[in-house]
Structures are given as C-alpha cells and as structure tokens.
Design a protein around this motif. Structure first.
Motif, short mmCIF file in Angstrom:
data_model
loop_
_atom_site.label_atom_id
_atom_site.label_comp_id
_atom_site.label_asym_id
_atom_site.label_seq_id
_atom_site.Cartn_x
_atom_site.Cartn_y
_atom_site.Cartn_z
N ALA A 190 7.39 6.81 -1.81
CA ALA A 190 6.74 5.61 -2.35
C ALA A 190 7.76 4.57 -2.80
O ALA A 190 7.57 3.37 -2.57
N PRO A 234 2.14 4.91 -5.13
CA PRO A 234 1.93 6.35 -4.93
C PRO A 234 0.47 6.77 -5.00
O PRO A 234 0.11 7.86 -4.54
N TYR A 235 -0.41 5.91 -5.57
CA TYR A 235 -1.82 6.25 -5.71
C TYR A 235 -2.69 5.63 -4.63
O TYR A 235 -3.88 5.95 -4.52
N GLY A 252 9.86 12.03 -2.71
CA GLY A 252 8.80 11.25 -2.09
C GLY A 252 9.31 9.93 -1.52
O GLY A 252 10.48 9.58 -1.66
N THR A 308 -2.13 5.59 -1.25
CA THR A 308 -2.18 6.32 0.02
C THR A 308 -1.44 7.63 -0.16
O THR A 308 -0.80 7.88 -1.19
N SER A 309 -1.49 8.48 0.85
CA SER A 309 -0.90 9.81 0.72
C SER A 309 0.55 9.83 1.20
O SER A 309 0.98 8.96 1.96
N GLU A 310 1.26 10.84 0.77
CA GLU A 310 2.63 11.02 1.24
C GLU A 310 2.64 11.28 2.74
O GLU A 310 3.57 10.90 3.44
N GLN A 311 1.60 11.92 3.24
CA GLN A 311 1.51 12.16 4.68
C GLN A 311 1.46 10.85 5.44
O GLN A 311 2.07 10.71 6.51
N ASP A 312 0.75 9.84 4.91
CA ASP A 312 0.71 8.53 5.55
C ASP A 312 2.09 7.90 5.55
O ASP A 312 2.51 7.29 6.54
N ARG A 313 2.81 8.03 4.43
CA ARG A 313 4.15 7.46 4.36
C ARG A 313 5.09 8.15 5.34
O ARG A 313 5.91 7.51 6.00
N LYS A 356 0.82 -1.21 0.00
CA LYS A 356 0.00 0.00 0.00
C LYS A 356 0.86 1.26 0.00
O LYS A 356 0.62 2.18 -0.79
#
Length: 216
Positions: A174, A18-19, A172, A21-26, A14
């Motif tokens: 991802a 990159p599509y 990023g 979940t959000s970068e904030q989640d990562r 997940k």
C-alpha cells in the motif's frame, strides 16, 4: 487493470489505501507493471537462468519503476541502480561474490553499470566497517528486506522455472502504490532514511515522506 496514463492517479489512490482494495489486487498490478517493462523482464530472466541461490531483484529497481509508471515518467528516471541479491553461505569470501558479480554483468552487459549484486550471507562481514552500525547475520535473502531503511523499499521479485513472477513484500504494497516513504525501525539508521528521503522527494515530488520519529 492499468489502461493508460489517464487512469493512473485514481488507481494510485485506490491501491495506496490499505482499506480500499486487497493486497492481492496490489500484487496483481505490481506483476502487470513489472512484466510490461522490457529491461526488468530481461534482468529477471537472466537472474533465473544463472541459477544463483535464493536470488531476487529487490528494492529501488522495483518501487522506483512503479513510481515512474504511476507518474508517467521514463522508466529509468531516478534509478541509481538495480539491486540483485542472492544468498550463498557455502562461500562468503569477497572473491566468490566478485565472481558472481562478473557473471551477472557479463550476462547483462548493457545494464552492467546499473547493477548492484550482493551475497546477503556476507553483508554482516563488512556492513559495520562501512556504515558504523552493527548488522546481524541474515538467514536468507528475504530476511534482508526487513532491515531496509524504509518499509516502502521492502519489495522483491523473481521468475520461477514456470515463468511465473514471484513477489515478496513483508510490509505490504500500500505504501509503494500510495507513494509514501515510511520508516522501518528494525534497523536504526535515521541518517540513511533522511538521505534517501531527500533524494527521492526531489526526484518524485508526489512522494509523501513520513518523518523518522524513533523506535515506536
């Protein structure tokens, strides 16, 4: 958030999309992982307390730690060194950098053999002689991340005075969570990329290595 080794493969899938979940989640998961590893926290606190200018823990010590957590390996598996960078343009001499190296090593004696401390303000002074390629003067420590051989490598962390973890990843996260090594064409060094890719693939067979296809 992370709840144990059994959930890691799904979480990896997940977070690596990159599509999905959000970068904030990562960023949140990266923060959770780093703050769960005692020696990482120890390094971050030491660097913060030394008050080195524009100082960060970067690259392998971060992304390889994440890969070890995601794949259930020991925290130190495959980690050749921990890169600590800072930026001090007021004194770009080797002697000044060596003094800082000794300060960091004496603060972290149990980790000293694994530490790689470098003043990013002076990298351009020695890079071409060592690697045979031009290297432009950098503007700050985070400018260095844009020159790494792989976009996946470009990640940095530091602790601020309020004990909050500050993270920076110009390309990023991802690819880091997806365990994909992706070339960075801003610095033309396919040889370094290939060398690092071969080493990492041997240590983390789950890794997907995207080939170097030129400046595109």
């Amino acid at each position: 958030m992370l709840t144990g080794d059994a959930t890691l493969p799904a979480f990896n899938t997940k977070l690596g999309d990159p599509y999905a979940t959000s970068e904030q989640d990562r960023l949140a998961v990266l923060e959770e992982i780093l703050l769960s590893v005692p020696h990482i926290v120890k390094m971050l606190k030491a660097v913060r307390d030394l008050q080195l200018p524009d100082a960060w823990l970067v690259s392998g010590g971060i992304y390889q730690t994440v890969w070890n957590v995601l794949t259930g390996r020991p925290h130190f598996h495959g980690i050749k060194d921990f890169d600590i960078i800072y930026f001090d343009g007021s004194d770009m001499s080797y002697e000044a950098e060596d003094t800082v190296i000794k300060r960091v090593n004496s603060t972290l004696p149990d980790l000293a053999e694994l530490l790689e401390v470098r003043n990013q303000a002076r990298v351009h002074l020695w890079y071409e002689q060592r690697f045979g390629r031009h290297y432009r003067p950098l503007d700050c420590s985070m400018d260095a991340l844009t020159t790494y051989a792989a976009r996946t490598h470009a990640v940095a962390a530091r602790l601020d005075d309020a004990e909050k973890l500050v993270l920076h990843a110009p390309f990023g996260l991802a690819n880091l969570f997806g365990m994909r090594l992706v070339p960075n064409y801003s610095q033309m060094n396919p040889e370094t990329y290939a060398e690092k890719a071969a080493r990492m693939k041997a240590l983390w067979p789950e890794l997907t290595v995207l080939p170097w296809e030129g400046n595109n």
